[in-house]
Design a protein around this motif. Structure first.
Motif, PDB file in Angstrom:
ATOM      1  N   THR A 162       0.789  -1.236   0.000  1.00 64.43           N
ATOM      2  CA  THR A 162       0.000   0.000   0.000  1.00 64.43           C
ATOM      3  C   THR A 162       0.820   1.284   0.000  1.00 64.43           C
ATOM      4  OG1 THR A 162      -0.099   0.123   2.415  1.00 64.43           O
ATOM      5  CG2 THR A 162      -1.801  -1.190   1.296  1.00 64.43           C
ATOM      6  N   GLY A 163       2.094   1.203   0.389  1.00 66.88           N
ATOM      7  CA  GLY A 163       2.901   2.412   0.539  1.00 66.88           C
ATOM      8  C   GLY A 163       2.664   3.129   1.847  1.00 66.88           C
ATOM      9  N   ILE A 164       1.822   2.590   2.712  1.00 67.44           N
ATOM     10  CA  ILE A 164       1.518   3.204   4.011  1.00 67.44           C
ATOM     11  C   ILE A 164       2.486   2.678   5.064  1.00 67.44           C
ATOM     12  CG2 ILE A 164      -0.231   3.476   5.812  1.00 67.44           C
ATOM     13  CD1 ILE A 164      -2.365   3.059   3.644  1.00 67.44           C
ATOM     14  N   ALA A 165       3.229   3.579   5.702  1.00 62.73           N
ATOM     15  CA  ALA A 165       4.187   3.192   6.735  1.00 62.73           C
ATOM     16  C   ALA A 165       3.458   2.835   8.026  1.00 62.73           C
ATOM     17  CB  ALA A 165       5.168   4.324   6.989  1.00 62.73           C
ATOM     18  N   VAL A 166       4.061   1.953   8.811  1.00 61.80           N
ATOM     19  CA  VAL A 166       3.492   1.544  10.094  1.00 61.80           C
ATOM     20  C   VAL A 166       4.509   1.794  11.195  1.00 61.80           C
ATOM     21  CG1 VAL A 166       2.460  -0.333  11.420  1.00 61.80           C
ATOM     22  CG2 VAL A 166       2.133  -0.250   8.933  1.00 61.80           C
ATOM     23  N   ASN A 167       4.115   2.556  12.205  1.00 67.49           N
ATOM     24  CA  ASN A 167       4.962   2.851  13.358  1.00 67.49           C
ATOM     25  C   ASN A 167       4.442   2.071  14.556  1.00 67.49           C
ATOM     26  OD1 ASN A 167       6.185   5.115  11.798  1.00 67.49           O
ATOM     27  ND2 ASN A 167       4.164   6.016  12.087  1.00 67.49           N
ATOM     28  N   VAL A 168       5.297   1.273  15.186  1.00 71.46           N
ATOM     29  CA  VAL A 168       4.865   0.406  16.279  1.00 71.46           C
ATOM     30  C   VAL A 168       5.537   0.816  17.578  1.00 71.46           C
ATOM     31  CG1 VAL A 168       4.742  -1.964  17.139  1.00 71.46           C
ATOM     32  CG2 VAL A 168       4.523  -1.516  14.683  1.00 71.46           C
ATOM     33  N   ALA A 169       4.720   1.027  18.609  1.00 73.87           N
ATOM     34  CA  ALA A 169       5.221   1.276  19.957  1.00 73.87           C
ATOM     35  C   ALA A 169       4.858   0.078  20.819  1.00 73.87           C
ATOM     36  CB  ALA A 169       4.619   2.542  20.549  1.00 73.87           C
ATOM     37  N   PHE A 170       5.860  -0.600  21.363  1.00 69.96           N
ATOM     38  CA  PHE A 170       5.638  -1.771  22.193  1.00 69.96           C
ATOM     39  C   PHE A 170       5.485  -1.348  23.650  1.00 69.96           C
ATOM     40  CE2 PHE A 170       5.711  -5.823  23.955  1.00 69.96           C
ATOM     41  CZ  PHE A 170       6.744  -5.962  24.871  1.00 69.96           C
ATOM     42  N   LEU A 171       4.416  -1.821  24.292  1.00 70.51           N
ATOM     43  CA  LEU A 171       4.178  -1.544  25.701  1.00 70.51           C
ATOM     44  C   LEU A 171       4.144  -2.861  26.477  1.00 70.51           C
ATOM     45  CD1 LEU A 171       2.343   0.604  23.900  1.00 70.51           C
ATOM     46  CD2 LEU A 171       1.668   1.383  26.160  1.00 70.51           C
ATOM     47  N   ASN A 172       4.892  -2.933  27.570  1.00 74.02           N
ATOM     48  CA  ASN A 172       4.829  -4.115  28.429  1.00 74.02           C
ATOM     49  C   ASN A 172       3.536  -4.135  29.234  1.00 74.02           C
ATOM     50  OD1 ASN A 172       7.251  -5.649  28.004  1.00 74.02           O
ATOM     51  ND2 ASN A 172       8.386  -3.967  28.945  1.00 74.02           N
ATOM     52  N   LYS A 173       3.064  -2.957  29.607  1.00 68.14           N
ATOM     53  CA  LYS A 173       1.856  -2.829  30.415  1.00 68.14           C
ATOM     54  C   LYS A 173       1.378  -1.384  30.327  1.00 68.14           C
ATOM     55  CE  LYS A 173       4.666  -2.034  34.570  1.00 68.14           C
ATOM     56  NZ  LYS A 173       4.951  -2.487  35.956  1.00 68.14           N
ATOM     57  N   GLY A 174       0.216  -1.121  30.927  1.00 69.95           N
ATOM     58  CA  GLY A 174      -0.270   0.254  31.018  1.00 69.95           C
ATOM     59  C   GLY A 174      -0.885   0.818  29.763  1.00 69.95           C
ATOM     60  N   MET A 175      -1.372  -0.030  28.876  1.00 66.76           N
ATOM     61  CA  MET A 175      -1.993   0.445  27.632  1.00 66.76           C
ATOM     62  C   MET A 175      -3.173   1.370  27.923  1.00 66.76           C
ATOM     63  SD  MET A 175      -2.206  -0.218  24.096  1.00 66.76           S
ATOM     64  CE  MET A 175      -1.693  -1.911  23.795  1.00 66.76           C
ATOM     65  N   ILE A 176      -4.082   0.925  28.769  1.00 68.94           N
ATOM     66  CA  ILE A 176      -5.284   1.715  29.064  1.00 68.94           C
ATOM     67  C   ILE A 176      -4.908   3.039  29.712  1.00 68.94           C
ATOM     68  CG2 ILE A 176      -7.343   1.802  30.533  1.00 68.94           C
ATOM     69  CD1 ILE A 176      -7.736  -1.167  29.973  1.00 68.94           C
ATOM     70  N   GLU A 177      -4.014   2.990  30.686  1.00 73.34           N
ATOM     71  CA  GLU A 177      -3.614   4.215  31.391  1.00 73.34           C
ATOM     72  C   GLU A 177      -2.966   5.210  30.436  1.00 73.34           C
ATOM     73  OE1 GLU A 177      -4.024   0.879  34.203  1.00 73.34           O
ATOM     74  OE2 GLU A 177      -2.948   1.132  32.298  1.00 73.34           O
TER      75      GLU A 177
END
Length: 338
Positions: A49-64
């Motif tokens: 698609t040509g659309i870049a994907v940026n990934v942030a890895f979280l061990n915990k605390g996603m909701i917060e």
């Protein structure tokens, strides 16, 4: 340039990606899955698609984190595993529904939210690992059987408060009610060889070491252990067995994706969701993680299929998730980890 920019934390992502300058050619992902596990998918999506994907890895605390960022959150998609975590972000009001014929066609109803707030991508079964030396084939057939006194001093498992255990207890409540689930938990606790501890792989190691004869775990850990020279002997010491609930099927859980409530790149994010649901993407994802793809016409890789076939429990996972609070209460009442 790598299309997946792996960042150490969501705070770094928030500092470097400005929602006001959202671009139609990128998607920002907050993930509980490690970036290397999803990078083959995001690379394939970017190539197509040509659309870049940026990934942030979280061990915990996603909701917060999402709650703290509010409308300024750069997150477009939420990747996670386990129905309780998917239900948690939905219950917190941090997602939005997605109406997509593609997603509905690719994801069976039991593996997506009835309100279209999240969509499963792959499944894993919660099974029993059984010693090849000390447990006869076919000796473990149901989850209910784990409370039978014949297993006294022979079971290993991880903590009762872990998300995977709570999901199984929640499923037991769904099928039998809270009162019977409490009795079952008391029976399983009485059969433990040791205090609940460690992860799923640690339970298989304990079987290999002769500390117990059977253990509860997820299927994909077999693949991970077989791929690790230091753990291969643990995996080779056990058989994979697929217990069922009486009158039903084998308990399964999901990896899944949801559209963030304030997604600044909504259209691109939905394109990524639809790509992830495609048979091509699911087979890539499932193969890399030793899981089961769920799109029509897809198959697991040969190694995963070699562990045996099973009939998944047909209960919608949101129904299972609705019992999580009761499951946690029961685990605490019987002092399962004590």
């Amino acid at each position: 340039m790598n299309t997946v920019r792996t960042l150490a934390s969501a705070s770094i992502l928030a500092a470097t990606l400005i929602p006001a300058a959202a671009s139609a050619d990128e998607v920002n992902v907050y993930s509980y899955r490690q970036p290397e596990l999803i990078q083959p998918l995001t690379d394939a999506f970017t190539e197509e698609t040509g659309i870049a994907v940026n990934v942030a890895f979280l061990n915990k605390g996603m909701i917060e984190r999402l709650e703290a960022e509010g409308q300024r959150s750069p997150a477009d998609l939420i990747f996670t595993v386990d129905i309780s975590r998917l239900a948690g972000v939905v219950d917190a009001g941090l997602t939005q529904p997605v109406e997509s014929e593609t997603l509905n066609a690719n994801i069976p109803a039991e593996y997506r939210d009835p309100g279209n707030q999240w969509f499963g991508l792959t499944t894993r079964a919660r099974i029993v690992y059984a010693s090849k030396e000390r447990v006869a084939e076919g000796e473990v057939t149901t989850y209910e059987d784990l409370a039978d006194p014949k297993w006294k001093g022979r079971i290993c498992t991880r903590s009762g408060t872990h998300a995977y255990t709570l999901a199984l207890v929640s499923a037991y409540i769904q099928h039998h009610g809270a009162e019977e689930a409490k009795t079952w938990l008391e029976g399983v606790k009485a059969n433990l060889a040791r205090k609940p501890q460690g992860n799923d792989r640690a339970q298989v190691k304990a079987i290999w070491a002769g500390e117990c004869d059977i253990a509860i775990g997820n299927t994909y850990y077999m693949g991970k252990m077989l791929s690790d020279p230091e753990q291969k002997a643990w995996a080779e010491s056990v058989n994979v067995t697929f217990p069922v609930f009486e009158g039903a099927g084998t308990h399964v859980n999901v990896s899944g994706v949801a559209l963030a409530k304030h997604a600044p790149n909504k259209d691109a994010a939905i394109k990524l969701m639809e790509f992830l649901s495609s048979p091509k993407a699911q087979e890539i994802y499932a193969a890399d993680n030793f899981e089961y793809p769920i799109a029509p016409g897809t198959e697991a890789v040969d190694l995963v299929k070699s562990w045996g076939s099973f009939t998944p429990d047909g209960v919608n996972l949101m129904e299972v998730a609705s019992h999580r609070a009761d499951a946690l209460k029961l685990v605490q009442e019987v002092d399962f980890d004590g």
